[in-house]
Scaffold this motif. Structure first.
Motif, mmCIF file in Angstrom:
data_model
loop_
_atom_site.group_PDB
_atom_site.id
_atom_site.type_symbol
_atom_site.label_atom_id
_atom_site.label_comp_id
_atom_site.label_asym_id
_atom_site.label_seq_id
_atom_site.Cartn_x
_atom_site.Cartn_y
_atom_site.Cartn_z
ATOM 1 N N PHE A 33 0.715 -1.222 0.094
ATOM 2 C CA PHE A 33 0.119 0.110 -0.065
ATOM 3 C C PHE A 33 0.772 1.244 0.105
ATOM 4 O O PHE A 33 0.406 2.119 -0.610
ATOM 5 C CB PHE A 33 -0.954 -0.008 1.231
ATOM 6 C CG PHE A 33 -1.907 1.144 1.212
ATOM 7 C CD1 PHE A 33 -2.803 1.169 0.440
ATOM 8 C CD2 PHE A 33 -1.702 2.283 2.250
ATOM 9 C CE1 PHE A 33 -3.904 2.168 0.297
ATOM 10 C CE2 PHE A 33 -2.569 3.142 2.318
ATOM 11 C CZ PHE A 33 -3.672 3.357 1.339
ATOM 12 N N LEU A 34 1.965 1.379 0.745
ATOM 13 C CA LEU A 34 2.940 2.641 0.887
ATOM 14 C C LEU A 34 3.518 2.539 -0.328
ATOM 15 O O LEU A 34 3.825 3.779 -1.014
ATOM 16 C CB LEU A 34 3.931 2.430 1.935
ATOM 17 C CG LEU A 34 3.285 2.291 3.345
ATOM 18 C CD1 LEU A 34 4.500 2.022 4.438
ATOM 19 C CD2 LEU A 34 2.692 3.930 3.644
ATOM 20 N N VAL A 35 3.999 1.524 -1.097
ATOM 21 C CA VAL A 35 4.463 1.744 -2.622
ATOM 22 C C VAL A 35 3.606 2.117 -3.352
ATOM 23 O O VAL A 35 4.064 3.205 -4.338
ATOM 24 C CB VAL A 35 5.074 0.142 -3.000
ATOM 25 C CG1 VAL A 35 5.514 0.153 -4.457
ATOM 26 C CG2 VAL A 35 6.257 -0.153 -2.135
ATOM 27 N N ILE A 36 2.424 1.668 -3.334
ATOM 28 C CA ILE A 36 1.199 2.133 -4.452
ATOM 29 C C ILE A 36 1.237 3.640 -4.204
ATOM 30 O O ILE A 36 1.092 4.592 -5.126
ATOM 31 C CB ILE A 36 0.020 1.453 -4.157
ATOM 32 C CG1 ILE A 36 0.271 -0.147 -4.661
ATOM 33 C CG2 ILE A 36 -1.170 2.128 -4.987
ATOM 34 C CD1 ILE A 36 -1.049 -0.753 -4.563
ATOM 35 N N GLU A 65 3.504 9.989 -9.845
ATOM 36 C CA GLU A 65 2.737 10.097 -11.269
ATOM 37 C C GLU A 65 1.976 11.363 -11.091
ATOM 38 O O GLU A 65 1.998 12.048 -12.005
ATOM 39 C CB GLU A 65 1.699 8.942 -11.354
ATOM 40 C CG GLU A 65 2.330 7.650 -11.670
ATOM 41 C CD GLU A 65 3.030 8.025 -13.034
ATOM 42 O OE1 GLU A 65 2.586 8.305 -13.898
ATOM 43 O OE2 GLU A 65 4.033 6.958 -13.200
ATOM 44 N N LEU A 66 1.520 11.925 -9.933
ATOM 45 C CA LEU A 66 0.737 13.086 -9.853
ATOM 46 C C LEU A 66 1.776 14.251 -10.151
ATOM 47 O O LEU A 66 1.415 15.282 -10.833
ATOM 48 C CB LEU A 66 0.138 13.209 -8.498
ATOM 49 C CG LEU A 66 -0.427 14.770 -8.296
ATOM 50 C CD1 LEU A 66 -1.749 14.885 -9.352
ATOM 51 C CD2 LEU A 66 -0.867 14.619 -6.818
ATOM 52 N N LYS A 67 3.073 14.218 -9.501
ATOM 53 C CA LYS A 67 4.168 15.357 -10.027
ATOM 54 C C LYS A 67 4.558 15.208 -11.282
ATOM 55 O O LYS A 67 4.592 16.337 -11.950
ATOM 56 C CB LYS A 67 5.244 14.971 -9.170
ATOM 57 C CG LYS A 67 5.177 15.257 -7.496
ATOM 58 C CD LYS A 67 6.613 15.072 -6.929
ATOM 59 C CE LYS A 67 7.618 15.751 -7.310
ATOM 60 N NZ LYS A 67 8.808 15.597 -6.635
#
Length: 84
Positions: free
Chosen positions: A19-22, A29-31
């Motif tokens: 979950f942390l990796v995701i 990806e947002l950046k």
């Protein structure tokens, strides 16, 4: 019973790690999306300014110092010399 608890804790740790990796990948990806969006906006603005400069070249030549301003704007907005 201890073996089942150990497996459960291990499974929980792996799930939390995934979950942390995701979340980290989504943040990256947002950046990247924001950077690409800004680049697209700049390109759109450059294209519009290139068209305006090509069309309004005569207006710049009528004003004192207009030719220098026109050349400076052409350099700023990357208008090719062949297109001027």
């Amino acid at each position: 019973m201890d073996e089942i608890l150990a497996i459960y804790v291990l499974n929980l740790a792996v799930t939390v790690g995934m979950f942390l990796v995701i979340i980290f990948r989504a943040w990256i990806e947002l950046k990247n999306y924001k950077i690409i969006w800004q680049e697209l906006e700049w390109r759109k603005n450059y294209e519009v300014m290139q068209k305006v400069l090509r069309v309004e070249r005569d207006m710049f030549s009528k004003v004192e110092g207009g030719e220098e301003l026109y050349n400076l704007l052409c350099e700023m907005f990357k208008v090719d010399k062949g297109e001027r």
